[in-house]
Scaffold this active site. Sequence first.
Site, mmCIF file in Angstrom:
data_model
loop_
_atom_site.group_PDB
_atom_site.id
_atom_site.type_symbol
_atom_site.label_atom_id
_atom_site.label_comp_id
_atom_site.label_asym_id
_atom_site.label_seq_id
_atom_site.Cartn_x
_atom_site.Cartn_y
_atom_site.Cartn_z
ATOM 1 N N CYS A 20 0.830 -1.217 0.000
ATOM 2 C CA CYS A 20 0.000 0.000 0.000
ATOM 3 C C CYS A 20 0.861 1.263 0.000
ATOM 4 O O CYS A 20 0.444 2.304 -0.509
ATOM 5 C CB CYS A 20 -0.982 0.007 1.164
ATOM 6 S SG CYS A 20 -0.208 -0.176 2.771
ATOM 7 N N HIS A 318 -1.047 1.297 7.614
ATOM 8 C CA HIS A 318 -1.626 1.240 6.264
ATOM 9 C C HIS A 318 -1.545 2.608 5.597
ATOM 10 O O HIS A 318 -1.719 3.640 6.247
ATOM 11 C CB HIS A 318 -3.093 0.790 6.379
ATOM 12 C CG HIS A 318 -3.775 0.607 5.054
ATOM 13 N ND1 HIS A 318 -3.297 -0.261 4.096
ATOM 14 C CD2 HIS A 318 -4.890 1.192 4.531
ATOM 15 C CE1 HIS A 318 -4.102 -0.206 3.032
ATOM 16 N NE2 HIS A 318 -5.065 0.663 3.280
#
Length: 400
Positions: A20, A318
Site C-alpha cells: 500500500c 496502512h
Amino acid sequence: MRGTPPAPGAVGMHNLGNSCFLNSIIQCLNHIAPLTQYFLEGKFSEEINRQNPLGSGGHVAIAYAALLKEVWSGNYSALAPRLLKQTVASFAPQFRNSYQHDSQEFCQFLMDGIHEDCNRVTKKPYVEELEGFGMKDEKAAIETWRKHLLRHDSIIVDRCQGMHRSHLTCPSCGRESIKFDVFSTISLPVVLEEKEDSTNKTVIRVEDCIEKFLEGEQLDEMNAWYCQGCKKHVCALKVIALWSVPDILILHLKRFQFENCSVSNNILRSKIDDKVTFPLDNLDLRKYVLGPTDVDAPPIYNLFGVSEHVGVTANSGHYTATVRNCKDGRWYRYNDAHVGETTGETSITGNAYLLFYQRAKGNAKWGGMEKAMTDKQVDPYNEIELDEDGFQEVKTKKKK
C-alpha cells in the site's frame, strides 16, 4: 481488473502484500500532469539513459511508463503494479520483500530512479561543492545550479527540484559557510507549540511547520560541521532559507520520531498524529522565498495529492491517498484497489503524511533558475565567468 474507472486515470491498485506504501505514492505521482504527459507521449524514450551507473539502465522508467499507459487506457478499474514493484525490488534491495515501507522513502527512491534513468547527462564530470560565503547570493545560487546541471538534467530537475540556502556559523570562532543545496522534498518538523482557534482547540498550520523549519537550530554532535578555522568538528548554528521552489512541491510532515530509551537503550519510534491544517488552494510561499520570483509564475500552490498513513510507525500500519484528478479536477480517495469520489477537505487529518502541491499559475523551469539566468544573460550549460554582480563577463575575441 477490466472495467471503466470513475474518471480518466482514477484506477485502483491491488495490494501485492503490504504494497500500500507503493500504491499511495503512485496515485499521487500519477497526477503530476507534466510528468505523466512526458511518459504517455513517449518523450521519455528519447531520453532514456542506459549507461548511467546511478540508474537502472532505464528499467524503472520503462516499468513506470508501462503502468501509466495501462492506468490511462480507460480499460481498467484496478490494476496490479507487479512489474513496477519487481523492477524496483531488483534495483533497491530494501524493497525486495513483502514488508511495509515508508511511503516517503519510496517516493524519494522512485523519483530519483526516474531522474537517473532519464538523465540527459551521459558523462558526469567531477564537480566541487561551491562555497558561497563572500559571494553575492544570486551569483552563488546561479553557479551552484550550473554545477548541478553538469551532472543532473532531467524532467525531474526541470519540474520538481528547488534550492535551499544553508548558512552555518561556528559557535567558537565565528567562521561562516554558505552553501546552496538542491532539494526535491522539504521535510517539515511537526510543530508542537500550537495556536488555539476560536473553539479553544489547538490548531497546527502547515505554515507554522514551514516557519519552524526556517528557524535557526544548533546542530547536534551526529551532524557536526568541520570548521576550517578551528580545524575540528563543531555544533554549528544553522539557518536554512528557501531560495527557489519548483513547479511540483512535495512537503513531508516529519511525524515519526526516533528516541533512545534510557532503560533498554533501544531506539523507540513514536508517531505525532496531531492534525496539521493545510490549504487546498493558494498556499502562498512568497514571503518565505529568498531568491528572485516571477510574477507570471509566483510561488503560490494548489494541493493535488496527499499520501496518508494510519498506524504507529512508518513501517507498519496502512497507507492510502487522496488525490485531485488532473483531468476532471475532482477529488478521489484511493485505498488500494478501491476508488471513490471524495472532497479535498477529507485529507486534512492527523494521517496526512506527504503533501503534493503544484504551482497554481504558470511554470518556472528549475524553480525559476532558468529565468534568473536568462535575466543575467548567463548560459546555463557553458563554462563562464561571472562578475561580482552575477552578470556574464563578455570577453572580446582578438582579431586574427
